[in-house]
Motif scaffolding. Structure first.
Motif, PDB file in Angstrom:
ATOM      1  N   LEU A 132       0.481  -1.383   0.049  1.00  0.00           N
ATOM      2  CA  LEU A 132       0.370   0.176   0.199  1.00  0.00           C
ATOM      3  C   LEU A 132       0.814   1.005  -0.061  1.00  0.00           C
ATOM      4  N   ASP A 133       1.549   1.233   1.114  1.00  0.00           N
ATOM      5  CA  ASP A 133       2.815   2.472   1.070  1.00  0.00           C
ATOM      6  C   ASP A 133       3.545   2.262  -1.008  1.00  0.00           C
ATOM      7  N   SER A 134       4.053   1.574  -1.545  1.00  0.00           N
ATOM      8  CA  SER A 134       4.237   1.652  -2.457  1.00  0.00           C
ATOM      9  C   SER A 134       3.397   2.128  -3.817  1.00  0.00           C
ATOM     10  N   VAL A 135       2.511   2.439  -3.523  1.00  0.00           N
ATOM     11  CA  VAL A 135       0.693   2.006  -4.362  1.00  0.00           C
ATOM     12  C   VAL A 135       0.656   3.634  -3.657  1.00  0.00           C
ATOM     13  N   LEU A 136       0.979   3.796  -2.847  1.00  0.00           N
ATOM     14  CA  LEU A 136       0.986   5.915  -2.405  1.00  0.00           C
ATOM     15  C   LEU A 136       1.979   6.569  -2.690  1.00  0.00           C
ATOM     16  N   ASN A 137       2.997   5.768  -2.539  1.00  0.00           N
ATOM     17  CA  ASN A 137       4.089   6.477  -3.372  1.00  0.00           C
ATOM     18  C   ASN A 137       3.972   6.446  -4.859  1.00  0.00           C
ATOM     19  N   TYR A 138       3.899   5.448  -5.581  1.00  0.00           N
ATOM     20  CA  TYR A 138       3.174   6.052  -6.815  1.00  0.00           C
ATOM     21  C   TYR A 138       2.069   6.650  -7.450  1.00  0.00           C
ATOM     22  N   LEU A 139       0.707   7.109  -6.567  1.00  0.00           N
ATOM     23  CA  LEU A 139      -0.123   7.909  -7.227  1.00  0.00           C
ATOM     24  C   LEU A 139       0.638   9.010  -6.548  1.00  0.00           C
ATOM     25  N   ALA A 140       1.147   9.663  -5.533  1.00  0.00           N
ATOM     26  CA  ALA A 140       1.634  10.690  -5.421  1.00  0.00           C
ATOM     27  C   ALA A 140       2.896  11.320  -5.960  1.00  0.00           C
ATOM     28  N   LEU A 141       3.065  10.216  -7.372  1.00  0.00           N
ATOM     29  CA  LEU A 141       3.851  10.697  -8.525  1.00  0.00           C
ATOM     30  C   LEU A 141       2.534  10.736  -9.852  1.00  0.00           C
ATOM     31  N   ARG A 142       1.837  10.457 -10.030  1.00  0.00           N
ATOM     32  CA  ARG A 142       1.119  10.623 -11.272  1.00  0.00           C
ATOM     33  C   ARG A 142       0.343  11.525 -11.225  1.00  0.00           C
ATOM     34  N   ASP A 143       0.842  12.117 -12.819  1.00  0.00           N
ATOM     35  CA  ASP A 143       0.372  13.906 -13.063  1.00  0.00           C
ATOM     36  C   ASP A 143      -0.634  14.062 -13.497  1.00  0.00           C
ATOM     37  N   GLU A 144      -1.171  12.921 -14.433  1.00  0.00           N
ATOM     38  CA  GLU A 144      -2.149  13.663 -15.166  1.00  0.00           C
ATOM     39  C   GLU A 144      -3.679  13.808 -15.005  1.00  0.00           C
ATOM     40  N   GLU A 145      -3.899  13.580 -13.641  1.00  0.00           N
ATOM     41  CA  GLU A 145      -5.022  13.633 -13.549  1.00  0.00           C
ATOM     42  C   GLU A 145      -5.122  13.907 -11.728  1.00  0.00           C
ATOM     43  N   ALA A 146      -6.827  14.333 -11.446  1.00  0.00           N
ATOM     44  CA  ALA A 146      -6.429  14.404 -10.518  1.00  0.00           C
ATOM     45  C   ALA A 146      -6.510  13.393  -9.268  1.00  0.00           C
ATOM     46  N   ILE A 147      -6.012  13.552  -8.353  1.00  0.00           N
ATOM     47  CA  ILE A 147      -6.563  11.970  -7.423  1.00  0.00           C
ATOM     48  C   ILE A 147      -7.364  11.955  -5.893  1.00  0.00           C
ATOM     49  N   LEU A 148      -8.016  11.379  -6.194  1.00  0.00           N
ATOM     50  CA  LEU A 148      -9.078  11.862  -4.019  1.00  0.00           C
ATOM     51  C   LEU A 148      -8.761  10.672  -3.782  1.00  0.00           C
ATOM     52  N   LEU A 149      -8.410  11.074  -2.494  1.00  0.00           N
ATOM     53  CA  LEU A 149      -7.653   9.078  -1.512  1.00  0.00           C
ATOM     54  C   LEU A 149      -9.081   9.775  -0.040  1.00  0.00           C
ATOM     55  N   ASP A 150      -9.490   8.728  -0.085  1.00  0.00           N
ATOM     56  CA  ASP A 150     -10.579   8.331   1.005  1.00  0.00           C
ATOM     57  C   ASP A 150     -10.171   7.712   2.096  1.00  0.00           C
ATOM     58  N   THR A 151      -9.818   7.846   2.775  1.00  0.00           N
ATOM     59  CA  THR A 151      -8.781   7.777   4.062  1.00  0.00           C
ATOM     60  C   THR A 151      -9.937   7.684   5.499  1.00  0.00           C
ATOM     61  N   GLN A 152      -9.380   6.465   5.891  1.00  0.00           N
ATOM     62  CA  GLN A 152     -10.118   6.312   7.778  1.00  0.00           C
ATOM     63  C   GLN A 152      -9.040   6.276   8.143  1.00  0.00           C
ATOM     64  N   ALA A 153      -7.703   5.897   7.741  1.00  0.00           N
ATOM     65  CA  ALA A 153      -7.227   4.808   8.918  1.00  0.00           C
ATOM     66  C   ALA A 153      -6.237   6.144   9.690  1.00  0.00           C
ATOM     67  N   GLY A 154      -6.410   7.529   8.874  1.00  0.00           N
ATOM     68  CA  GLY A 154      -5.547   8.861   9.158  1.00  0.00           C
ATOM     69  C   GLY A 154      -4.090   8.907   8.807  1.00  0.00           C
ATOM     70  N   VAL A 155      -3.741  10.713   7.842  1.00  0.00           N
ATOM     71  CA  VAL A 155      -3.003  10.951   7.620  1.00  0.00           C
ATOM     72  C   VAL A 155      -1.562  10.117   8.372  1.00  0.00           C
ATOM     73  N   GLU A 156      -1.528  10.106   9.547  1.00  0.00           N
ATOM     74  CA  GLU A 156      -0.402   9.618   9.810  1.00  0.00           C
ATOM     75  C   GLU A 156       0.621   8.681   9.367  1.00  0.00           C
ATOM     76  N   HIS A 157      -0.296   7.536   9.011  1.00  0.00           N
ATOM     77  CA  HIS A 157      -0.001   6.144   7.899  1.00  0.00           C
ATOM     78  C   HIS A 157       1.634   5.989   7.453  1.00  0.00           C
ATOM     79  N   PHE A 158       1.158   7.046   6.549  1.00  0.00           N
ATOM     80  CA  PHE A 158       1.281   7.498   4.722  1.00  0.00           C
ATOM     81  C   PHE A 158       2.277   8.304   4.712  1.00  0.00           C
ATOM     82  N   GLY A 159       2.824   8.988   5.772  1.00  0.00           N
ATOM     83  CA  GLY A 159       3.437  10.493   5.935  1.00  0.00           C
ATOM     84  C   GLY A 159       4.476  10.744   4.318  1.00  0.00           C
ATOM     85  N   ARG A 160       4.950  10.140   4.313  1.00  0.00           N
ATOM     86  CA  ARG A 160       5.929   9.987   3.669  1.00  0.00           C
ATOM     87  C   ARG A 160       5.473  10.006   1.759  1.00  0.00           C
TER      88      ARG A 160
END
Ligand SMILES: Nc1ncnc2c1ncn2[C@@H]1O[C@H](COP(=O)(O)OP(=O)(O)O)[C@@H](O)[C@H]1O
Ligand SMILES: [Mg+2]
Length: 289
Positions: A132-160
């Protein structure tokens, strides 16, 4: 606004406050403005597919990435549950993830159901979380669309990943004490990550909101005015009960909720516009040196 390239927004807040409803409506509104959107579901309840109007049999058939042992093993080299003492590939290439697991909702809108982070013992590295961390890192680099991340875990899990690519955070809350407390905590963490614009979205807003917020401030010393860059309000909307689960049909008719959403979209896009101008100016400065 036509040249709008990608940007990334994380939506967080206590359970039941209206995050998924908001995420799905925003995804549709951005799509209507010609912006391509990837909606990513990290909420363990996985109701974003339903909220986006996917037929139930299709929505129920989706397997979240976190429960796809074959993909996890293929990418990280370790099977979930069997990874004790195993060596992981910590930064696997997951650039195929949207192509393989993204669900197309319409021309402009796709969905990726990630599943939730595993609550592991402190310091434990689970292959699910590495993926999941790798997927988020990958999404963080995708530049051609708007990404909306619906999360309940809270932002602390995904710092980087969040710090790298997510420029805005929508913290959703109702007027209850607990939801506001979770919201303030989320704002703190988002600030520490360096997320550029932190919104409070007060959902089910009522006339007595001012009193409630003041009482909250007096009891906790937390000042929403100070913690958030902007505060939006969305009123209670009785029609949701009839529309569920396909809540984006709320957009077919004018209402105070829909006007509030449109103001929120304007604010998101205006910030992205300014951010782009700033980075263009910074690049030009660099060029001069
Ligand atoms: N503004 C609103 N007015 C009335 N009901 C709402 C509103 N926003 C959301 N809801 C309802 O509240 C419930 C929880 O919303 P949901 O978006 O699933 O919350 P979360 O994703 O934060 O857990 C749903 O039944 C939804 O239809
Ligand atoms: Mg939800």
């Amino acid at each position: 606004m036509h040249e709008m390239k990608g940007f990334r927004v994380v939506i967080t807040g206590k359970g039941g406050v209206g995050k998924t409803t908001l995420t799905s409506c925003l995804a549709r509104l951005l799509g209507r403005r010609g912006i391509r959107v990837l909606a990513a579901d990290e909420d363990p309840q996985m109701n974003l597919p339903h909220a986006l109007g996917l037929p139930p049999e299709q929505a129920l058939a989706i397997v979240p990435l976190s429960r796809n042992p074959d993909y996890i093993a293929e990418k990280t080299g370790a099977r979930p549950g069997k990874s004790f003492g195993a060596l992981f590939r910590l930064n696997p290439d997951v650039s195929d993830v949207v192509g393989r697991f993204g669900v197309r909702i319409d021309d402009r809108l796709s969905l990726l159901v990630m599943g939730t982070v595993v609550q592991a013992a402190a310091g434990c590295l689970c292959s699910e979380n590495v993926l999941l961390d790798s997927v988020l890192n990958y999404l963080a680099l995708r530049d051609e669309e708007a990404i909306l991340l619906d999360t309940q875990a809270g932002v602390e899990h995904f710092g980087r990943a969040l710090a790298k690519g997510f420029s805005q955070c929508l913290v959703v809350s109702d007027l209850s004490f607990n939801a506001l407390a979770v919201a303030c905590h989320a704002a703190d963490l988002a600030r520490q990550l360096g997320i550029g614009r932190i919104h409070l979205v007060v959902n089910r807003y009522r006339e007595d909101a001012g009193d409630k917020l003041q009482r909250f401030r007096e009891a906790t010393g937390q000042d929403t005015q100070r913690l958030f860059d902007v505060i939006h309000t969305l009123p209670g909307e009785a029609r949701f009960e009839d529309l569920e689960p396909d809540v984006t049909r709320i957009l077919d008719q004018e209402s105070a909720y829909v006007s509030g959403l449109n103001r929120l979209v304007e604010d998101l896009l205006a910030f992205e516009g300014r951010r782009r101008e700033r980075s263009a100016a910074a690049l030009e400065e660099e060029g001069k040196e």
